[in-house]
Design an enzyme around this catalytic site. Structure first.
Site, short mmCIF file in Angstrom:
data_model
loop_
_atom_site.label_atom_id
_atom_site.label_comp_id
_atom_site.label_asym_id
_atom_site.label_seq_id
_atom_site.Cartn_x
_atom_site.Cartn_y
_atom_site.Cartn_z
NE ARG A 28 -45.93 -38.87 31.94
CZ ARG A 28 -45.43 -38.62 30.73
NH1 ARG A 28 -44.15 -38.80 30.49
NH2 ARG A 28 -46.22 -38.22 29.76
CB SER A 53 -39.53 -39.58 30.36
OG SER A 53 -38.35 -39.82 31.08
CD GLU A 105 -30.75 -46.56 34.44
OE1 GLU A 105 -29.75 -47.28 34.21
OE2 GLU A 105 -31.16 -45.72 33.63
CG PHE A 147 -34.45 -48.66 31.97
CD1 PHE A 147 -34.25 -49.89 31.36
CD2 PHE A 147 -34.92 -47.61 31.20
CE1 PHE A 147 -34.52 -50.07 30.00
CE2 PHE A 147 -35.19 -47.78 29.85
CZ PHE A 147 -34.98 -49.01 29.25
NE ARG A 156 -45.31 -41.83 28.18
CZ ARG A 156 -44.13 -41.19 28.03
NH1 ARG A 156 -43.07 -41.60 28.70
NH2 ARG A 156 -44.01 -40.17 27.23
#
Lengths: 318, 285
Positions: free
Chosen positions: A14, A41, A62, A87, A171
């Site tokens: 990330r 996040s 979303e 999502f 991540r």
């Protein structure tokens, strides 16, 4: 949720994503970030500070996020739409289909914390069906980078490319892969990380370093394994897979269910072009809670597990 | 073309738009009749709104369909292609003759609009609940750039049962997108029944207001009223505008009006002749 603090020599991709995006945004005012309450996040806090007007937070929505991304592209922007992969892909699947892929909109979808990175949060938060869902959509480029260098290259490529792209970003800490100094990121091309003629391992994302470690284990036993990093899932490098089939057997390994992901893509190729046994390592379906490492270990997605699958294939051939 | 001239209304302008709305209706019926498929009820319902936008309000140049400064129209109710394609052809985005290929194998005139085939289409729609979020995204881009283009989205009323429409409405209100206008084709009918019997929308204006929008309610077949509400004021609005256009499904064709059965449908030869005669009579009146 596991801590995102990288161990020595290990990296959270990330960071490569956001640092690259920030650098690109500094050069190109068309670049905007779109998030679903996921500034933290997605690690876009600094981007937000530096380009407050260019971070669009739609809140927890979303479907709207992906539609807004398509609209921003229509308005001449280059939107990077980031959200938890589970999502972003599942909730907005039809928007990805109609608004992005079918409309050929210039939208870059970045699925964060993909695979089983959110292991302990349970099956709702695992994104292990996404490649099957998205791979069925023509026109959508799908990239699963394996380390910080490849993540940064994928982001740069996506920014320069006109058309919809999905980038699957974990991540989980991964090492920087050993590469020659003149290594180049090539979309649609498998990266030959290690040559070998006894068996081939085709993998992507967070499992590439495990596959290399598996090849070391096998080499000590006298088995030479070819290792292909298949970062581009679509368009797919058929040629490299057909060549890999020449070793007599292929093991695939991915943070995805065994149906319809990288293994499915490899199997489609092999069946059509050069039939050899293919052993698909992945998840059987909805998973129990547990750390990502534990879940992967349980399903043979470790260096030892990949080596065992390869050994079995070679033994079977006799 | 300046905004000031757009806001100057005249009887002449209204007559010009009305003639085109009538033409759109005729073409949409001919297309459905020829193709043996279509959504004529919704096409008739939306014809005056489309004609007002394309021939009275929007700044568009069919010769440069992707001009960055163009006003945008997003057809959220993507099934009403009979009306949309007729408006686009009449505006000059492609030859009128091509309307005859509607739904034929390989035609650019797909059952639902496709931007990669057809100039003038801004985004591919068809599944409901998609157009408004995309329109919101375009409006956000315009807001960031302080651009002066305006974004219009035409939604069905039944379409407002999709949650994504309200995700988009909430965000547009939050961003105070004064460069966005949503027009609800409020004909009261969805595929099989009235909206109020299915999953009621009322009080609809209050819902939009609660989401931070200005609301105007008009007769969606009164071209002068549509022109005055859709024309962009010289001073940009502070909030997005929802125009609830009260319409009649099947409007202009006596046997189609307010008949849920004409959501999908194909006029027979005799029905087509009667419908065209009625539209002719309306134009003469």
């Amino acid at each position: 949720m596991s801590a995102a603090v990288p161990a020595t020599g290990m990296f959270d991709c990330r960071n490569a994503y956001v640092e690259t995006l920030e650098a690109l945004a500094g050069e190109d005012s068309r670049i905007v970030a779109v998030v679903n309450d996921s500034i933290g996040s997605s690690k876009l806090g600094k981007f937000h500070e530096r380009f407050p007007e260019r971070l669009i937070n739609v809140g927890i929505a979303e479907q709207n996020m992906v539609g807004v991304g398509a609209g921003l592209a229509n308005g001449g922007k280059v939107p990077f739409v980031s959200g938890a992969a589970c999502f972003l892909t599942g909730r907005a699947l039809e928007q990805i289909k109609a608004d992005c892929a079918y409309s050929n909109a210039n939208v870059k979808l970045c699925g964060i914390s993909s695979g089983v990175a959110y292991g302990e949060l349970g099956a709702t938060h695992h994104s292990i069906e996404d490649l099957a869902w998205l791979r069925a959509m023509k026109g959508l480029t799908i990239i699963v980078p394996s380390d910080p260098w490849e993540t940064a290259e994928a982001i740069r490529w996506a920014a320069a490319h006109q058309g919809p792209v999905f980038i699957r970003i974990s991540r989980m800490p991964v090492p920087a892969l050993p590469r020659p100094a003149d290594a180049r990121f090539e979309i649609g091309k498998a990266e030959l990380l290690r040559d070998g003629g006894d068996v081939a391992v085709v993998t992507c994302g967070t499992l590439v370093h495990h596959a290399l470690a598996a090849a070391d284990i096998l080499a000590a036993e006298g088995i030479e394994a070819r290792v292909l990093n298949m970062a581009t899932i679509a368009p797919f490098d058929v040629e490299a897979v057909v060549a890999a089939a020449g070793t007599g057997g292929i093991v695939t390994a991915e943070e995805h269910v065994v149906r319809g992901g990288l293994g499915g893509a490899v199997a489609e190729c092999v069946v059509a072009e050069r039939p050899v046994p293919v052993r698909i390592l992945g998840f059987p379906g909805f998973l129990p809670t547990g750390s990502a490492e534990w879940l992967m270990e349980q399903h043979g997605l470790s260096a030892a597990g990949i080596a065992q699958a390869a050994r079995d294939l070679v033994a079977r051939r006799g | 073309m300046s905004r000031e001239t757009d806001t100057f209304l005249s009887a002449e302008q209204a007559a010009h738009v009305k003639e085109r709305a009538n033409w759109i209706r005729r073409q949409a019926l001919l297309m459905a009749h020829r193709a043996g498929q279509g959504h004529p009820g919704g096409d008739m319902s939306a014809a005056d709104i489309l004609a007002t936008l394309y021939f009275g309000v929007m700044r568009i140049d069919p010769a440069v369909p992707d001009a960055p400064g163009r006003d945008r129209f997003v057809m959220s109710k993507g099934h009403c292609t009979g009306a949309l394609y007729s408006a686009l052809a009449r505006a000059g985005f492609f030859p009128v003759e091509e309307l005859k290929t509607y739904l034929q194998p390989g035609s650019r005139l797909n059952g639902h609009p496709n931007r990669t085939y057809l100039p003038g289409v801004e985004t591919n729609t068809g599944p409901l609940g998609h157009g408004l979020p995309v329109a919101v995204g375009i409006a956000v881009a315009g807001q960031i750039d302080a651009a002066d283009y305006h974004v219009f989205a035409l939604t069905g009323d039944g379409e407002l049962q999709e949650g994504s429409m309200w995700e988009a409405a909430m965000f547009a209100g939050h961003r105070r997108l004064g460069n966005l206008t949503a027009i609800v084709d409020r004909n009261g009918l969805q595929q099989g029944a009235t909206t109020e019997d299915t999953n009621a929308l009322e009080p609809l204006a209050d819902k939009w207001r609660a989401f931070g929008w200005e609301v105007a309610e008009v007769d969606g077949h009164d071209v002068a009223a549509l022109l005055s509400v859709l024309a962009i004021p010289a001073v940009r609005r502070a909030r997005p505008l929802c125009v609830i256009a009260r319409t009649t499904k099947g409007r202009g064709v006596s046997f189609m009006e307010n008949q849920a059965g004409w959501h999908h449908g194909t006029p027979s030869d005799a029905q087509l002749a009667q419908a065209l005669a009625e539209l002719d009579a309306e134009l003469q009146a």
